[in-house]
Design a protein around this motif. Structure first.
Motif, PDB file in Angstrom:
ATOM      1  N   MET A   1      -2.339   1.868   6.280  1.00 19.62           N
ATOM      2  CA  MET A   1      -3.594   2.060   5.727  1.00 19.62           C
ATOM      3  C   MET A   1      -5.647   2.867   6.659  1.00 19.62           C
ATOM      4  O   MET A   1      -5.446   2.569   5.419  1.00 19.62           O
ATOM      5  CB  MET A   1      -4.086   0.177   5.513  1.00 19.62           C
TER       6      MET A   1
ATOM      7  N   ALA B   1       1.100  -1.055   0.020  1.00 17.04           N
ATOM      8  CA  ALA B   1       0.001   0.035   0.485  1.00 17.04           C
ATOM      9  C   ALA B   1       1.398   1.153  -0.251  1.00 17.04           C
ATOM     10  O   ALA B   1       2.393   1.195   0.200  1.00 17.04           O
ATOM     11  CB  ALA B   1      -0.748  -0.032   1.128  1.00 17.04           C
TER      12      ALA B   1
ATOM     13  N   CYS C   1      -9.351  -5.255   1.428  1.00 16.87           N
ATOM     14  CA  CYS C   1      -9.204  -4.657   0.367  1.00 16.87           C
ATOM     15  C   CYS C   1      -8.791  -5.889  -0.772  1.00 16.87           C
ATOM     16  O   CYS C   1      -9.654  -6.912  -0.720  1.00 16.87           O
ATOM     17  CB  CYS C   1      -6.660  -4.516   0.463  1.00 16.87           C
ATOM     18  N   SER C   2      -9.001  -5.336  -1.848  1.00  8.70           N
ATOM     19  CA  SER C   2      -8.414  -6.367  -3.162  1.00  8.70           C
ATOM     20  C   SER C   2      -8.083  -6.683  -3.537  1.00  8.70           C
ATOM     21  O   SER C   2      -7.615  -8.116  -4.274  1.00  8.70           O
ATOM     22  CB  SER C   2      -8.567  -5.232  -4.423  1.00  8.70           C
TER      23      SER C   2
ATOM     24  N   SER D   1      -1.360  -5.294  -8.440  1.00  5.25           N
ATOM     25  CA  SER D   1      -3.322  -5.819  -8.546  1.00  5.25           C
ATOM     26  C   SER D   1      -2.662  -7.518  -9.919  1.00  5.25           C
ATOM     27  O   SER D   1      -3.644  -7.902  -9.769  1.00  5.25           O
ATOM     28  CB  SER D   1      -3.600  -4.948  -9.324  1.00  5.25           C
TER      29      SER D   1
ATOM     30  N   GLY E   1     -10.925  -0.658   3.397  1.00  2.00           N
ATOM     31  CA  GLY E   1      -9.807  -1.629   2.575  1.00  2.00           C
ATOM     32  C   GLY E   1     -10.097  -1.460   1.493  1.00  2.00           C
ATOM     33  O   GLY E   1      -8.933  -1.667   0.512  1.00  2.00           O
ATOM     34  N   LYS E   2     -11.369  -0.808   1.063  1.00  2.00           N
ATOM     35  CA  LYS E   2     -12.146  -0.665  -0.296  1.00  2.00           C
ATOM     36  C   LYS E   2     -11.345   0.034  -0.813  1.00  2.00           C
ATOM     37  O   LYS E   2     -10.529   0.451  -1.968  1.00  2.00           O
ATOM     38  CB  LYS E   2     -13.331  -1.058  -0.743  1.00  2.00           C
ATOM     39  N   LYS E   3     -10.536   1.816  -0.108  1.00  5.30           N
ATOM     40  CA  LYS E   3     -10.048   2.388   0.182  1.00  5.30           C
ATOM     41  C   LYS E   3      -8.697   2.428  -0.623  1.00  5.30           C
ATOM     42  O   LYS E   3      -8.337   3.845  -0.806  1.00  5.30           O
ATOM     43  CB  LYS E   3     -10.495   3.975   0.570  1.00  5.30           C
ATOM     44  N   ILE E   4      -8.100   1.603   0.055  1.00  5.64           N
ATOM     45  CA  ILE E   4      -6.725   1.343  -0.191  1.00  5.64           C
ATOM     46  C   ILE E   4      -5.905   1.217  -1.833  1.00  5.64           C
ATOM     47  O   ILE E   4      -6.785   0.558  -2.157  1.00  5.64           O
ATOM     48  CB  ILE E   4      -5.923   0.483   0.548  1.00  5.64           C
ATOM     49  N   LYS E   5      -4.538   2.371  -1.205  1.00  6.08           N
ATOM     50  CA  LYS E   5      -4.447   2.194  -2.905  1.00  6.08           C
ATOM     51  C   LYS E   5      -2.871   1.729  -3.262  1.00  6.08           C
ATOM     52  O   LYS E   5      -2.383   1.592  -2.287  1.00  6.08           O
ATOM     53  CB  LYS E   5      -3.989   3.669  -3.090  1.00  6.08           C
TER      54      LYS E   5
ATOM     55  N   VAL F   1      -7.307  -4.957   6.333  1.00  8.04           N
ATOM     56  CA  VAL F   1      -6.833  -5.647   4.739  1.00  8.04           C
ATOM     57  C   VAL F   1      -7.428  -6.221   4.740  1.00  8.04           C
ATOM     58  O   VAL F   1      -7.170  -6.463   3.176  1.00  8.04           O
ATOM     59  CB  VAL F   1      -5.656  -6.893   5.642  1.00  8.04           C
TER      60      VAL F   1
END
Length: 278
Positions: free
Chosen positions: A21, A17, A123-124, A90, A80-84, A120
């Motif tokens: 986070m 990340a 996240c994606s 990816s 977690g969905k907003k983590i870049k 975590v």
């Protein structure tokens, strides 16, 4: 016959990340800056002599309650969905898995973080890990956190390296088995690659490197000075820009390590055949 396993072990914040986070949603929801939040954590830790990780877990509960935020597992998961992530993350896992497979090896990915496991898991890339080790809360009947279920500080991270090696990857694993001497390990230390971003990863980096594995310190673009001392002091095998893109420096380094491990496995197999004939 099962394939030899290579374990890639990662830190999370500023390794995969781009930032801590909590900085992507939780801290903004508090109407605080990251500097203000971590200052609150440091002040609590200093005042009461509490471990820094336990401090942030406490301050998260306190600050959320003061601002009317219900800190449920579902809310943390949504953070977690907003983590870049850094470039290439990816698609990194599939590319490394496929490369290992080409070389006759099975690649597994593990995460060891002092951050919130609940975040975590939202996240994606959570699905890419064989196991995620992180700090967790116990939640009451109303779904609110009231006590740390698990907390992992920077030195405690090393215990999970031993767990991965022995195949005892669940936190409720028999402690006697975790600490007992094991002749046959599921993952050899030589077959471990640890990727982290700085001083908080040093204990884990050293454990992996000194036991025959490889440690890599990553840094944001243009900031190699953050980790150069780790290489000069012999704490890591490599340093690399935190860019997980196809064909990048980091991918090439990991591929070279996998090449080395694959060659060593072939040599070991040949030695075993010779020994059986003697």
């Amino acid at each position: 016959m099962s394939k030899p396993i290579v374990a890639l072990i990662y830190d999370f914040d500023k390794t995969l990340a781009c930032d801590d986070m909590q900085s992507f949603q939780f801290i903004p929801d508090l109407k605080l800056t990251p500097k203000e939040f971590w200052q609150m954590t440091e002040e609590f830790s200093t005042k009461f002599g509490v471990d820094n990780v336990l401090s942030y877990m406490y301050v998260m509960i306190k600050a959320a309650k003061e601002r009317g935020i219900t800190l449920t597992k579902e809310y943390l998961y949504s953070c977690g969905k907003k983590i870049k992530f850094f470039d290439g993350v990816s698609t990194w896992f599939k590319r490394i898995n496929d490369y290992g497979k080409q070389k006759g090896l099975k690649v597994e990915h593990y995460l060891i973080t002092a951050g919130n496991k609940e975040i975590v898991e939202g996240c994606s890339i959570a699905k890419e890990f064989t196991q995620i080790f992180g700090c967790e809360y116990l939640f009451n009947e109303n779904g609110e956190p009231y006590w740390p279920k698990t907390f992992i500080n920077y030195t405690q991270k090393t215990q999970f390296i031993f767990r991965i090696s022995k195949g005892l990857i669940h936190t409720n694993a028999d402690e006697e088995k975790v600490n007992s001497k094991t002749l046959k390990r599921r993952v050899k230390y030589d077959n471990m690659i640890y990727i982290g971003d700085g001083l908080t990863d040093v204990p884990s980096m050293i454990v992996v490197k000194q036991n025959g594995g490889h440690s890599i310190a990553v840094y944001p673009k243009g900031m190699s000075d953050k980790v150069s001392s780790l290489y000069k002091e012999g704490r890591v095998n490599f340093i690399s820009k935190a860019d997980y893109s196809f064909g990048g420096e980091l991918e090439k380094e990991v591929q070279l390590i996998i090449d080395l491990l694959a060659a060593q496995e072939r040599l070991d197999t040949k030695k075993d055949r010779i020994n059986k004939k003697l």
